[in-house]
Design a protein around this motif. Structure first.
Motif, PDB file in Angstrom:
ATOM      1  N   GLU A 145      92.704  -4.259 139.608  1.00 45.49           N
ATOM      2  CA  GLU A 145      93.447  -5.504 139.789  1.00 45.49           C
ATOM      3  C   GLU A 145      94.923  -5.125 139.758  1.00 45.49           C
ATOM      4  O   GLU A 145      95.271  -4.007 139.405  1.00 45.49           O
ATOM      5  CB  GLU A 145      93.089  -6.592 138.766  1.00 45.49           C
ATOM      6  N   PHE A 146      95.774  -6.036 140.151  1.00 45.89           N
ATOM      7  CA  PHE A 146      97.171  -5.727 140.429  1.00 45.89           C
ATOM      8  C   PHE A 146      97.914  -5.079 139.260  1.00 45.89           C
ATOM      9  O   PHE A 146      98.567  -4.046 139.418  1.00 45.89           O
ATOM     10  CB  PHE A 146      97.914  -6.994 140.880  1.00 45.89           C
ATOM     11  N   ILE A 147      97.842  -5.658 138.072  1.00 43.27           N
ATOM     12  CA  ILE A 147      98.650  -5.161 136.947  1.00 43.27           C
ATOM     13  C   ILE A 147      98.241  -3.744 136.559  1.00 43.27           C
ATOM     14  O   ILE A 147      99.099  -2.854 136.422  1.00 43.27           O
ATOM     15  CB  ILE A 147      98.566  -6.113 135.733  1.00 43.27           C
ATOM     16  N   THR A 148      96.948  -3.506 136.391  1.00 47.87           N
ATOM     17  CA  THR A 148      96.479  -2.172 136.019  1.00 47.87           C
ATOM     18  C   THR A 148      96.821  -1.155 137.105  1.00 47.87           C
ATOM     19  O   THR A 148      97.216  -0.025 136.804  1.00 47.87           O
ATOM     20  CB  THR A 148      94.962  -2.202 135.744  1.00 47.87           C
ATOM     21  N   HIS A 149      96.709  -1.553 138.348  1.00 48.11           N
ATOM     22  CA  HIS A 149      97.038  -0.675 139.476  1.00 48.11           C
ATOM     23  C   HIS A 149      98.513  -0.261 139.429  1.00 48.11           C
ATOM     24  O   HIS A 149      98.845   0.920 139.547  1.00 48.11           O
ATOM     25  CB  HIS A 149      96.720  -1.394 140.789  1.00 48.11           C
ATOM     26  N   ILE A 150      99.391  -1.227 139.226  1.00 42.01           N
ATOM     27  CA  ILE A 150     100.833  -0.949 139.182  1.00 42.01           C
ATOM     28  C   ILE A 150     101.175  -0.078 137.965  1.00 42.01           C
ATOM     29  O   ILE A 150     101.990   0.842 138.061  1.00 42.01           O
ATOM     30  CB  ILE A 150     101.640  -2.264 139.178  1.00 42.01           C
ATOM     31  N   VAL A 151     100.557  -0.355 136.830  1.00 37.06           N
ATOM     32  CA  VAL A 151     100.783   0.468 135.636  1.00 37.06           C
ATOM     33  C   VAL A 151     100.390   1.922 135.920  1.00 37.06           C
ATOM     34  O   VAL A 151     101.116   2.851 135.546  1.00 37.06           O
ATOM     35  CB  VAL A 151     100.022  -0.108 134.420  1.00 37.06           C
ATOM     36  N   ALA A 152      99.270   2.122 136.593  1.00 32.52           N
ATOM     37  CA  ALA A 152      98.835   3.490 136.929  1.00 32.52           C
ATOM     38  C   ALA A 152      99.839   4.173 137.858  1.00 32.52           C
ATOM     39  O   ALA A 152     100.201   5.334 137.644  1.00 32.52           O
ATOM     40  CB  ALA A 152      97.450   3.456 137.564  1.00 32.52           C
ATOM     41  N   LEU A 153     100.306   3.460 138.869  1.00 38.38           N
ATOM     42  CA  LEU A 153     101.266   4.056 139.806  1.00 38.38           C
ATOM     43  C   LEU A 153     102.601   4.363 139.129  1.00 38.38           C
ATOM     44  O   LEU A 153     103.204   5.421 139.382  1.00 38.38           O
ATOM     45  CB  LEU A 153     101.480   3.140 141.012  1.00 38.38           C
ATOM     46  N   GLN A 154     103.075   3.462 138.279  1.00 38.06           N
ATOM     47  CA  GLN A 154     104.337   3.707 137.581  1.00 38.06           C
ATOM     48  C   GLN A 154     104.195   4.849 136.571  1.00 38.06           C
ATOM     49  O   GLN A 154     105.124   5.642 136.400  1.00 38.06           O
ATOM     50  CB  GLN A 154     104.830   2.426 136.908  1.00 38.06           C
ATOM     51  N   SER A 155     103.040   4.953 135.936  1.00 42.02           N
ATOM     52  CA  SER A 155     102.783   6.071 135.031  1.00 42.02           C
ATOM     53  C   SER A 155     102.775   7.380 135.814  1.00 42.02           C
ATOM     54  O   SER A 155     103.343   8.390 135.368  1.00 42.02           O
ATOM     55  CB  SER A 155     101.450   5.874 134.301  1.00 42.02           C
ATOM     56  N   GLN A 156     102.154   7.353 136.971  1.00 41.75           N
ATOM     57  CA  GLN A 156     102.136   8.533 137.837  1.00 41.75           C
ATOM     58  C   GLN A 156     103.558   8.954 138.202  1.00 41.75           C
ATOM     59  O   GLN A 156     103.903  10.138 138.120  1.00 41.75           O
ATOM     60  CB  GLN A 156     101.349   8.234 139.115  1.00 41.75           C
ATOM     61  N   ASP A 157     104.383   7.999 138.578  1.00 39.55           N
ATOM     62  CA  ASP A 157     105.777   8.309 138.941  1.00 39.55           C
ATOM     63  C   ASP A 157     106.529   8.938 137.764  1.00 39.55           C
ATOM     64  O   ASP A 157     107.304   9.875 137.948  1.00 39.55           O
ATOM     65  CB  ASP A 157     106.512   7.050 139.403  1.00 39.55           C
ATOM     66  N   LEU A 158     106.302   8.438 136.563  1.00 42.39           N
ATOM     67  CA  LEU A 158     106.982   8.973 135.391  1.00 42.39           C
ATOM     68  C   LEU A 158     106.487  10.386 135.068  1.00 42.39           C
ATOM     69  O   LEU A 158     107.285  11.266 134.733  1.00 42.39           O
ATOM     70  CB  LEU A 158     106.808   8.044 134.190  1.00 42.39           C
ATOM     71  N   ILE A 159     105.189  10.599 135.194  1.00 40.48           N
ATOM     72  CA  ILE A 159     104.642  11.946 134.963  1.00 40.48           C
ATOM     73  C   ILE A 159     105.260  12.928 135.957  1.00 40.48           C
ATOM     74  O   ILE A 159     105.642  14.045 135.590  1.00 40.48           O
ATOM     75  CB  ILE A 159     103.100  11.934 135.069  1.00 40.48           C
ATOM     76  N   GLU A 160     105.401  12.505 137.207  1.00 41.01           N
ATOM     77  CA  GLU A 160     106.041  13.348 138.221  1.00 41.01           C
ATOM     78  C   GLU A 160     107.498  13.615 137.861  1.00 41.01           C
ATOM     79  O   GLU A 160     108.005  14.720 138.079  1.00 41.01           O
ATOM     80  CB  GLU A 160     105.931  12.705 139.597  1.00 41.01           C
ATOM     81  N   ALA A 161     108.174  12.633 137.292  1.00 36.72           N
ATOM     82  CA  ALA A 161     109.567  12.826 136.876  1.00 36.72           C
ATOM     83  C   ALA A 161     109.671  13.880 135.773  1.00 36.72           C
ATOM     84  O   ALA A 161     110.712  14.523 135.631  1.00 36.72           O
ATOM     85  CB  ALA A 161     110.169  11.498 136.408  1.00 36.72           C
ATOM     86  N   PHE A 162     108.595  14.061 135.008  1.00 36.59           N
ATOM     87  CA  PHE A 162     108.564  15.106 133.987  1.00 36.59           C
ATOM     88  C   PHE A 162     108.216  16.471 134.576  1.00 36.59           C
ATOM     89  O   PHE A 162     108.092  17.455 133.843  1.00 36.59           O
ATOM     90  CB  PHE A 162     107.576  14.753 132.871  1.00 36.59           C
ATOM     91  N   GLY A 163     108.020  16.525 135.894  1.00 36.41           N
ATOM     92  CA  GLY A 163     107.818  17.807 136.561  1.00 36.41           C
ATOM     93  C   GLY A 163     106.382  18.197 136.854  1.00 36.41           C
ATOM     94  O   GLY A 163     106.123  19.345 137.217  1.00 36.41           O
ATOM     95  N   TYR A 164     105.462  17.283 136.736  1.00 37.31           N
ATOM     96  CA  TYR A 164     104.059  17.584 137.004  1.00 37.31           C
ATOM     97  C   TYR A 164     103.664  17.016 138.362  1.00 37.31           C
ATOM     98  O   TYR A 164     104.097  15.926 138.737  1.00 37.31           O
ATOM     99  CB  TYR A 164     103.158  16.978 135.925  1.00 37.31           C
ATOM    100  N   GLU A 165     102.819  17.745 139.081  1.00 37.88           N
ATOM    101  CA  GLU A 165     102.251  17.228 140.325  1.00 37.88           C
ATOM    102  C   GLU A 165     101.149  16.248 139.933  1.00 37.88           C
ATOM    103  O   GLU A 165     100.228  16.592 139.190  1.00 37.88           O
ATOM    104  CB  GLU A 165     101.659  18.380 141.151  1.00 37.88           C
ATOM    105  N   THR A 166     101.265  15.026 140.392  1.00 41.32           N
ATOM    106  CA  THR A 166     100.375  13.962 139.931  1.00 41.32           C
ATOM    107  C   THR A 166      99.825  13.170 141.109  1.00 41.32           C
ATOM    108  O   THR A 166     100.498  12.982 142.116  1.00 41.32           O
ATOM    109  CB  THR A 166     101.142  13.004 138.996  1.00 41.32           C
ATOM    110  N   LYS A 167      98.606  12.695 140.921  1.00 42.39           N
ATOM    111  CA  LYS A 167      97.963  11.861 141.933  1.00 42.39           C
ATOM    112  C   LYS A 167      97.112  10.823 141.210  1.00 42.39           C
ATOM    113  O   LYS A 167      96.464  11.125 140.218  1.00 42.39           O
ATOM    114  CB  LYS A 167      97.079  12.741 142.827  1.00 42.39           C
TER     115      LYS A 167
END
Length: 183
Positions: free
Chosen positions: A43-65
């Protein structure tokens, strides 16, 4: 009757807290029952939380999907090619926000201050939850042997600790002042 009058503030707090909590929890469950989406899975909220978490993990230097799970209503997050965590509905912090909101409403001051504090608190909880998920994902990737401790103890304590601190700040600094006759 005198006992009720004497405890009127406590009764008002309990009725407001539980009443608003039940209403907000009902509305959130209504949302969950009607929000299933293929585009924004699960659903929308959980989906967006996952994508934003992914973006933050990538900002820490990890390749994320992140991808929708084929097995359950969740988003799976991979770090450097290894699927590490699932983001389920319970990870989106909405139930924590409902608890925070019900408490603040029960200690309502004037509406302007109360609504501003609720807005600020919800933003803080949301942002720190994204940080929590990102750090948890990285920690589980780096130290998989501590998964249970990280997931079941440390990181829930983090998010609930934030809520407790926000409640404490509200009560200490923003709640209405009581007069001696109210005590």
């Amino acid at each position: 009757m005198r006992l009720l009058q004497k405890n009127k503030p406590v009764i008002r707090f309990l009725l407001t807290f539980f009443g608003s909590y039940l209403i907000l929890a009902f509305l959130y469950n209504l949302y969950l029952n009607n929000a299933s989406s293929q585009k924004y899975y699960p659903e929308f909220i959980t989906h967006i939380v996952a994508l934003q978490s992914q973006d933050l993990i990538e900002a820490f230097g990890y390749e994320t999907k992140s991808i929708p799970s084929d097995y359950d209503p969740s988003m799976r997050i991979a770090v450097n090619g290894d699927y590490v965590v699932r983001i389920v509905e319970g990870c989106n912090a909405i139930s924590v926000m409902v608890l925070f909101l019900a408490f603040i409403l029960a200690f309502k001051k004037d509406w302007k201050s109360t609504l501003l504090y609720i807005f600020a608190g919800l933003v803080i909880i949301y942002a720190l939850n994204i940080l929590r998920i990102a750090l948890l994902t990285i920690a589980i990737y780096e130290y998989p042997e501590y998964t249970d401790l990280l997931h079941t103890t440390l990181f829930p304590a983090f998010i609930y600790g934030v809520v407790f601190i926000l409640w404490f700040i509200w009560i200490r600094n923003f709640r209405p002042k009581t007069s001696p006759k109210d005590v």
